[in-house]
Design a protein around this motif. Structure first.
Motif, PDB file in Angstrom:
ATOM      1  N   GLN A   7       0.826  -1.200   0.000  1.00  0.00           N
ATOM      2  CA  GLN A   7       0.000   0.000   0.000  1.00  0.00           C
ATOM      3  C   GLN A   7       0.867   1.259   0.000  1.00  0.00           C
ATOM      4  O   GLN A   7       0.563   2.244  -0.701  1.00  0.00           O
ATOM      5  CB  GLN A   7      -0.921   0.011   1.220  1.00  0.00           C
ATOM      6  N   LEU A   8       1.953   1.229   0.757  1.00  0.00           N
ATOM      7  CA  LEU A   8       2.882   2.354   0.798  1.00  0.00           C
ATOM      8  C   LEU A   8       3.449   2.624  -0.595  1.00  0.00           C
ATOM      9  O   LEU A   8       3.471   3.772  -1.070  1.00  0.00           O
ATOM     10  CB  LEU A   8       4.007   2.062   1.786  1.00  0.00           C
ATOM     11  N   VAL A   9       3.903   1.582  -1.264  1.00  0.00           N
ATOM     12  CA  VAL A   9       4.492   1.734  -2.600  1.00  0.00           C
ATOM     13  C   VAL A   9       3.438   2.230  -3.588  1.00  0.00           C
ATOM     14  O   VAL A   9       3.716   3.113  -4.417  1.00  0.00           O
ATOM     15  CB  VAL A   9       5.111   0.408  -3.061  1.00  0.00           C
ATOM     16  N   GLN A  10       2.246   1.669  -3.520  1.00  0.00           N
ATOM     17  CA  GLN A  10       1.178   2.116  -4.424  1.00  0.00           C
ATOM     18  C   GLN A  10       0.848   3.589  -4.208  1.00  0.00           C
ATOM     19  O   GLN A  10       0.628   4.335  -5.176  1.00  0.00           O
ATOM     20  CB  GLN A  10      -0.075   1.260  -4.212  1.00  0.00           C
ATOM     21  N   THR A  11       0.826   4.006  -2.951  1.00  0.00           N
ATOM     22  CA  THR A  11       0.552   5.408  -2.635  1.00  0.00           C
ATOM     23  C   THR A  11       1.625   6.321  -3.213  1.00  0.00           C
ATOM     24  O   THR A  11       1.335   7.377  -3.789  1.00  0.00           O
ATOM     25  CB  THR A  11       0.466   5.612  -1.111  1.00  0.00           C
ATOM     26  N   LEU A  12       2.883   5.897  -3.085  1.00  0.00           N
ATOM     27  CA  LEU A  12       3.986   6.711  -3.613  1.00  0.00           C
ATOM     28  C   LEU A  12       3.957   6.777  -5.132  1.00  0.00           C
ATOM     29  O   LEU A  12       4.110   7.854  -5.724  1.00  0.00           O
ATOM     30  CB  LEU A  12       5.319   6.142  -3.131  1.00  0.00           C
ATOM     31  N   LEU A  13       3.769   5.636  -5.795  1.00  0.00           N
ATOM     32  CA  LEU A  13       3.797   5.611  -7.254  1.00  0.00           C
ATOM     33  C   LEU A  13       2.676   6.446  -7.867  1.00  0.00           C
ATOM     34  O   LEU A  13       2.800   6.920  -9.006  1.00  0.00           O
ATOM     35  CB  LEU A  13       3.712   4.176  -7.758  1.00  0.00           C
ATOM     36  N   ALA A  14       1.602   6.639  -7.125  1.00  0.00           N
ATOM     37  CA  ALA A  14       0.496   7.455  -7.618  1.00  0.00           C
ATOM     38  C   ALA A  14       0.817   8.940  -7.574  1.00  0.00           C
ATOM     39  O   ALA A  14       0.098   9.754  -8.168  1.00  0.00           O
ATOM     40  CB  ALA A  14      -0.771   7.176  -6.805  1.00  0.00           C
ATOM     41  N   GLN A  71      -4.404  15.803  -7.460  1.00  0.00           N
ATOM     42  CA  GLN A  71      -3.003  15.559  -7.795  1.00  0.00           C
ATOM     43  C   GLN A  71      -2.177  16.810  -7.535  1.00  0.00           C
ATOM     44  O   GLN A  71      -2.455  17.882  -8.055  1.00  0.00           O
ATOM     45  CB  GLN A  71      -2.864  15.163  -9.261  1.00  0.00           C
ATOM     46  N   ALA A  72      -1.130  16.658  -6.702  1.00  0.00           N
ATOM     47  CA  ALA A  72      -0.258  17.779  -6.368  1.00  0.00           C
ATOM     48  C   ALA A  72       1.142  17.609  -6.951  1.00  0.00           C
ATOM     49  O   ALA A  72       1.818  18.599  -7.225  1.00  0.00           O
ATOM     50  CB  ALA A  72      -0.169  17.957  -4.855  1.00  0.00           C
ATOM     51  N   TYR A  73       1.616  16.377  -7.106  1.00  0.00           N
ATOM     52  CA  TYR A  73       2.888  16.148  -7.775  1.00  0.00           C
ATOM     53  C   TYR A  73       3.000  14.686  -8.163  1.00  0.00           C
ATOM     54  O   TYR A  73       2.035  13.920  -8.038  1.00  0.00           O
ATOM     55  CB  TYR A  73       4.085  16.590  -6.916  1.00  0.00           C
ATOM     56  N   TYR A 123      -0.165  13.695 -16.161  1.00  0.00           N
ATOM     57  CA  TYR A 123      -0.752  14.073 -14.881  1.00  0.00           C
ATOM     58  C   TYR A 123      -1.486  15.404 -15.019  1.00  0.00           C
ATOM     59  O   TYR A 123      -1.025  16.323 -15.700  1.00  0.00           O
ATOM     60  CB  TYR A 123       0.326  14.216 -13.796  1.00  0.00           C
ATOM     61  N   ASP A 124      -2.628  15.497 -14.328  1.00  0.00           N
ATOM     62  CA  ASP A 124      -3.363  16.754 -14.238  1.00  0.00           C
ATOM     63  C   ASP A 124      -3.262  17.229 -12.794  1.00  0.00           C
ATOM     64  O   ASP A 124      -3.880  16.668 -11.898  1.00  0.00           O
ATOM     65  CB  ASP A 124      -4.831  16.529 -14.632  1.00  0.00           C
ATOM     66  N   PHE A 125      -2.467  18.276 -12.583  1.00  0.00           N
ATOM     67  CA  PHE A 125      -2.233  18.749 -11.216  1.00  0.00           C
ATOM     68  C   PHE A 125      -3.367  19.681 -10.789  1.00  0.00           C
ATOM     69  O   PHE A 125      -3.223  20.907 -10.768  1.00  0.00           O
ATOM     70  CB  PHE A 125      -0.873  19.438 -11.134  1.00  0.00           C
TER      71      PHE A 125
END
Length: 553
Positions: A315-322, A331-333, A543-545
């Motif tokens: 879950q941590l990795v998925q959160t980061l990759l997103a 989306q902020a970055y 990505y749409d920030f």
């Protein structure tokens, strides 16, 4: 300088002279730009020092091949009138017979305005192509920009800031080209115009959106704190290696390199790793500083790590990759590509509690503390009460936008598995330029038009500005300067980018890198590479920030 006549006489026979003839303090002093050449700049002729180097063997590096070169190492200082400062310049000058009317300006990374001289720096890569190569210390006297940013807490040294941001490199280039013109008697062949300084620019893994880039290093720390899960390093290492193994063949060639991280996003299910066993032996500690953009602190001793991949780690990795999303899910970055090392997800081991805990990345922490809070400290002391919204707001506070460079050619490359500067950051910049310059054109038409002067290449397996031990068979674009010279001087458009495998079992193999938005796909059992486009893969990079009201270029 007392007169141009003496200067003209001194350099008039430069092309007939040898390297020995021109590599003297007196000769360089005579070739220094006249005092009235640059407004508010005065050369310190008494600081001129020269050293002759003949038939020096230069080892192959990531950015240039092995060669034997001869050059004059020239150093001198200049000052800004009224400031009483001292800016140190270094130029490597090839022999007159080898000079090809070229000048190479070199830069640095992170808070360093240059990468240093000597065989470990970038200067040899110019001399071997007949170019004068230069670097500047920005007037920082051996310090990094973060060391000279503040005059005191709350007080910015704006002159040092301007020197780091643009002025120092520009002045080094202007002074160096005037020195070159005088030394080699090139007359007016070298065009000098501010804003149109370069015929060609080679940029690797650029840290666009400086505030976003630095603060992004704190995102993994905030994610681990928010989840209250601090993974052992070995667990993440297993995830990286398993991702490489699973996604390697998706490009049609099994060589230990993920050339299509976009297909990896589409087809690899990270949850399949839950329960996979990992083991790492105990370590006595040491520095984890590598080629990454982020600063690293020495690591303490760590115990043997033995376990299985948890659902929390996935879950941590998925959160980061997103990529970073604010508390409203906007989306902020962005983050790194699957298969890149998780250098930023560093945790610390507490021998008292026998548990892994929070680590505050010193690069991101320093940026917030020093450049936003204007405190002369090396990092943040705590992330208490820091949320995803806080990170977003910090990024917006430090927001600077750099959109385009006028004139010339731009060869832009980025390692697909860069663990320090997100690869998608370069894609986002390219796409912003394409859409702004050609707003009413199709993707194919606008990419073709942009490709006349600006090309982006994503290098499979490549880490941050260097090769990747996790994917050793990845290619590396070692001869970019030669490619740029051919593009600028001969009009040879680099439809694909030359590269060479520099390590691993495919060492020495030559490959071509596709120009974005095309991506590599191998056929015939991994023997034939084609550059292809497919919409689903392309979309994984876009990505749409929407966390910001202003467009983030």
């Amino acid at each position: 300088m007392k007169g141009c006549l003496a200067l003209t006489t001194a350099v008039g026979a430069a092309h007939a002279s040898s390297l020995v003839d021109i590599c003297t303090d007196a000769y360089i002093k005579a070739a220094l730009p006249a005092e009235d050449t640059f407004q508010a700049i005065s050369m310190t002729s008494s600081s001129v020092s020269t050293k002759l180097h003949s038939n020096v063997s230069i080892s192959s590096s990531n950015f240039f091949p092995a060669a034997t070169i001869s050059y004059c190492d020239v150093t001198f200082n200049y000052t800004h009138i009224g400031r009483n400062d001292r800016v140190a310049l270094t130029y490597w000058m090839p022999a007159p017979a080898d000079f090809q009317n070229r000048f190479l300006t070199t830069g640095g990374e992170a808070y360093e305005i240059n990468e240093g001289s000597g065989t470990s720096g970038s200067l040899p890569g110019g001399v071997m192509y007949g170019a004068v190569s230069g670097l500047t210390d920005g007037g920082f006297n051996g310090q990094s920009f973060d060391d000279v940013f503040l005059l005191a807490n709350g007080t910015v040294d704006w002159q040092n800031t301007f020197m780091f941001g643009y002025q120092g490199i520009h002045e080094m280039m202007e002074i160096g080209r005037e020195l070159t013109r005088n030394l080699y008697n090139t007359g007016e062949k070298k065009v000098q115009r501010y804003g149109f300084d370069y015929d060609g620019i080679i940029v690797g893994a650029p840290a666009f959106r400086f505030a976003h880039q630095h603060i992004n290093h704190l995102v993994p720390n905030v994610v681990t704190q928010t989840m209250n899960y601090y993974p052992p390093p070995c667990e993440l290492e297993l995830i990286v290696n398993a991702t490489i193994a699973a996604c390697d063949p998706l490009d049609g060639r099994a060589d230990g390199v993920i050339a299509r991280s976009d297909l990896c996003k589409l087809h690899f299910n990270l949850t399949s790793l839950i329960g996979a066993p990992y083991y790492c032996a105990a370590s006595s500690g040491g520095s984890s500083l590598g080629l990454g953009f982020s600063k690293r602190q020495p690591m303490g001793a760590t115990p043997a790590q033995n376990g299985t991949v948890t659902a929390e780690a996935v879950q941590l990795v998925q959160t980061l990759l997103a990529g970073l999303k604010d508390n409203q899910g906007r989306q902020a970055y962005l983050y790194f590509q699957p298969g890149a090392d998780f250098d930023d997800v560093e945790t610390t081991y507490d021998t008292q509690t026998d548990a892994w805990g929070l680590f505050i990345d010193s690069n991101g922490g320093e940026f917030v503390a020093r450049f936003l809070n204007l405190q002369d400290v090396s990092s943040l002391s705590s992330l208490d009460n820091i949320t995803y919204d806080t990170i977003r707001d910090w990024m917006q506070m430090g927001w600077t936008i750099v959109l385009q460079q006028a004139g010339g050619k731009v060869l832009h490359f980025h390692g697909e598995h860069d663990p320090s500067v997100p690869t998608a950051s370069s894609v986002h910049y390219y796409e912003a330029v394409r859409k702004i310059m050609f707003p009413n054109e199709t993707l194919n038409t606008s990419a073709a038009a942009l490709g006349e002067f600006y090309r982006l290449y994503l290098v499979p397996g490549m880490a941050h500005c260097g090769t990747n031990s996790e994917q050793p068979n990845g290619p590396f674009p070692q001869t970019n300067l030669a490619v740029m010279i051919d593009w600028v001087e001969n009009g040879v458009v680099p439809v694909t980018l030359n590269s060479t495998v520099l390590q691993g079992y495919n060492e020495g193999e030559h490959q071509q890198i596709c120009a974005w938005p095309l991506r590599p796909l191998w056929s015939n059992n991994g023997t034939t590479m084609n550059c292809v486009f497919d919409q689903a893969s392309y979309d994984t990079w876009i990505y749409d920030f929407d966390a910001y009201k202003l467009p983030l270029y």
